[in-house]
Design a protein around this motif. Structure first.
Motif, mmCIF file in Angstrom:
data_model
loop_
_atom_site.group_PDB
_atom_site.id
_atom_site.type_symbol
_atom_site.label_atom_id
_atom_site.label_comp_id
_atom_site.label_asym_id
_atom_site.label_seq_id
_atom_site.Cartn_x
_atom_site.Cartn_y
_atom_site.Cartn_z
ATOM 1 N N LEU A 324 39.620 28.215 37.159
ATOM 2 C CA LEU A 324 38.303 27.946 37.740
ATOM 3 C C LEU A 324 37.466 29.196 38.001
ATOM 4 O O LEU A 324 36.242 29.146 37.966
ATOM 5 N N LYS A 325 38.130 30.309 38.296
ATOM 6 C CA LYS A 325 37.434 31.492 38.794
ATOM 7 C C LYS A 325 36.505 32.102 37.742
ATOM 8 O O LYS A 325 36.858 32.255 36.588
ATOM 9 N N THR A 326 35.286 32.412 38.169
ATOM 10 C CA THR A 326 34.299 33.111 37.355
ATOM 11 C C THR A 326 33.579 34.101 38.269
ATOM 12 O O THR A 326 33.842 34.159 39.475
ATOM 13 N N LYS A 327 32.638 34.849 37.736
ATOM 14 C CA LYS A 327 31.834 35.726 38.588
ATOM 15 C C LYS A 327 31.048 34.920 39.606
ATOM 16 O O LYS A 327 30.853 35.343 40.751
ATOM 17 N N ARG A 328 30.588 33.763 39.194
ATOM 18 C CA ARG A 328 29.804 32.930 40.110
ATOM 19 C C ARG A 328 30.677 32.274 41.162
ATOM 20 O O ARG A 328 30.280 32.150 42.322
ATOM 21 N N TYR A 329 31.860 31.842 40.769
ATOM 22 C CA TYR A 329 32.746 31.130 41.687
ATOM 23 C C TYR A 329 33.877 32.051 42.136
ATOM 24 O O TYR A 329 34.858 32.240 41.427
ATOM 25 N N THR A 330 33.722 32.639 43.304
ATOM 26 C CA THR A 330 34.749 33.522 43.843
ATOM 27 C C THR A 330 35.953 32.700 44.299
ATOM 28 O O THR A 330 35.864 31.488 44.496
ATOM 29 N N ARG A 331 37.055 33.369 44.509
ATOM 30 C CA ARG A 331 38.253 32.670 44.958
ATOM 31 C C ARG A 331 38.019 31.996 46.310
ATOM 32 O O ARG A 331 38.435 30.857 46.523
ATOM 33 N N THR A 332 37.356 32.709 47.220
ATOM 34 C CA THR A 332 37.108 32.124 48.538
ATOM 35 C C THR A 332 36.259 30.866 48.431
ATOM 36 O O THR A 332 36.542 29.851 49.081
#
Length: 439
Positions: A324-332
């Motif tokens: 799922l992780k991308t630059k837009r979607y951080t882990r937090t």
């Protein structure tokens, strides 16, 4: 009796927390301490390592006089709403004279000045929603201010970094990198919340001691971040439980050992993956978009990603985060999203209109003899109901707290019906008889 408030998670309580606790009393010249503590799920979208009752016991053993639960509606929010809920809880007690927080800078005057200038730019005097950015973070100030945060977040910046850049631009301050440090950012939001609430508490700050907020390595013989300690425990629970001992007070170590032996710890995201997997699998894409934090078509990405995960493979939740992780979607951001889905938190249940009212009740988790005296006073001074038994209060946010505690208990090795329904039967812990109450 002077009273200082602190805002905590204690996941777990370690030597750095003891330092903050002791210094908070010193700098505020307080006789008593009220701690507002996150419950079953925490600000970075993570389940608590051990349940809130065990962590309350740690706090009381350290010397806290009164422990109040921050509702999960706030405890799992980004910085601004988390801070707003926590400060509103301390303010609502009517007995807290000052509140103290940790910061990297230790510069209260600079943080206060920045908070006042940002508040002056705030067109609504309350947090605005930035959920459409995909961050879920609230923003303050002008449209240009919020647009700058959105743009930075979409380019892959963390929220503290994006907020610092926007604040620096708004205030025409070139040296704004200090704001990007997580505890400085959170401290600024505490002070903004105090401004918006027109609070009477006196703020004070303590410079963060040695280990950084998210530091995963251990570089000191006595001080390590909670993040590093959780990582150590997760890598080898049996071997590393003893390895934690130098970094935590003896009572924390004893309570952790007890919870481990009872199968009630450690709780982490891997503990919930099958429950989370099942919920995502049976939820349609359109319905998935109704959960809090699911924005910008993230529901489609979640559906695609879940199909790539092998539930029987190693660390399936980590597999999902990687997918799922991308630059837009951080882990937090993604962890908070998974928290909303796991706990069935719909957007309408956590609307801005509800959140901006502040905490609707004060749920007491534990107290000392001095805390009992504070409770007696609070029943006269509190701006909202003081809750010592869940049956005495009806509120949708309290229902969410009870449900979150039950879900958290599902991670135990062999959860009992008593574990799952504990919030209905457990009275506040009293210093000295925690063991008698089965904590």
């Amino acid at each position: 009796m002077k009273t200082v408030g602190i805002i905590v998670e204690y996941n777990p309580l370690h030597n750095g927390h003891v330092y903050h606790f002791q210094q908070s009393k010193i700098v505020s010249e307080a006789d008593a301490v009220v701690a507002v503590m996150s419950g079953s799920f925490l600000q970075r979208g993570e389940p608590a390592l051990v349940n809130k009752w065990a962590r309350t016991e740690m706090a009381l053993a350290m010397g806290a006089d009164l422990v109040i639960e921050l509702p999960v509606a706030y405890s799992t929010q980004p910085a601004e709403w988390f801070a707003f809920g926590a400060v509103s809880a301390l303010e609502a007690t009517g007995v807290v004279d000052a509140f103290c927080f940790g910061s990297e800078s230790g510069d209260l005057e600079r943080l206060q000045s920045t908070a006042r200038r940002l508040h002056a730019e705030d067109r609504s005097s309350l947090p605005q929603d930035l959920s459409e950015t995909g961050s879920g973070d609230a923003g303050s100030g002008s449209t240009a201010f919020r647009d700058t945060i959105r743009a930075r977040l979409k380019s892959g910046a963390s929220y503290p970094s994006a907020y610092a850049a926007a604040a620096g631009s708004l205030l025409e301050e070139r040296d704004h990198e200090w704001l990007a440090q997580p505890n400085n950012t959170l401290g600024l939001h505490y002070l903004l919340a105090l401004e918006r609430l027109k609070g009477k508490m006196r703020p004070c700050t303590i410079r963060r001691h040695k280990a950084g907020y998210s530091q995963t390595d251990i570089s000191d013989e006595r001080i390590a971040s909670a993040t590093a300690l959780r990582k150590l425990l997760a890598e080898d629970t049996d071997a590393n439980a003893n390895a934690l001992r130098p970094f935590v007070p003896e009572y924390t170590w004893s309570i952790l050992r007890r919870e481990l032996a009872a199968g009630r710890a450690p709780v982490n995201w891997e503990s919930f993956f099958r429950t989370l997997f099942a919920r995502i699998a049976v939820t349609g894409t359109a319905e998935l978009s109704e959960y809090g934090e699911v924005t910008e078509g993230l529901e489609h990405r979640i559906k695609r990603a879940i199909g790539t995960v092998n539930p029987d493979g190693g660390q399936p939740f980590e597999q999902l985060m990687h997918a799922l992780k991308t630059k837009r979607y951080t882990r937090t951001k993604l962890q908070r999203t998974m928290t909303r889905i796991l706990l069935n938190h719909r957007k309408d249940a956590l609307s801005i209109g509800l959140l901006r009212r502040g905490v609707p009740y004060l749920r007491v988790l534990g107290f000392s003899p001095r805390g009992q005296m504070l409770l007696k006073t609070m029943r006269k001074t509190a701006a909202v109901p003081v809750v010592t038994r869940t049956a005495s209060c009806r509120h949708p946010f309290l229902d969410l707290d009870i449900q979150a505690a039950a879900v958290h208990a599902l991670a135990y090795r062999s959860p009992s019906q008593q574990d799952l329904s504990r919030d209905y039967s457990q009275p506040p812990l009293r210093l000295g008889d925690e063991q008698d109450q089965g904590v």
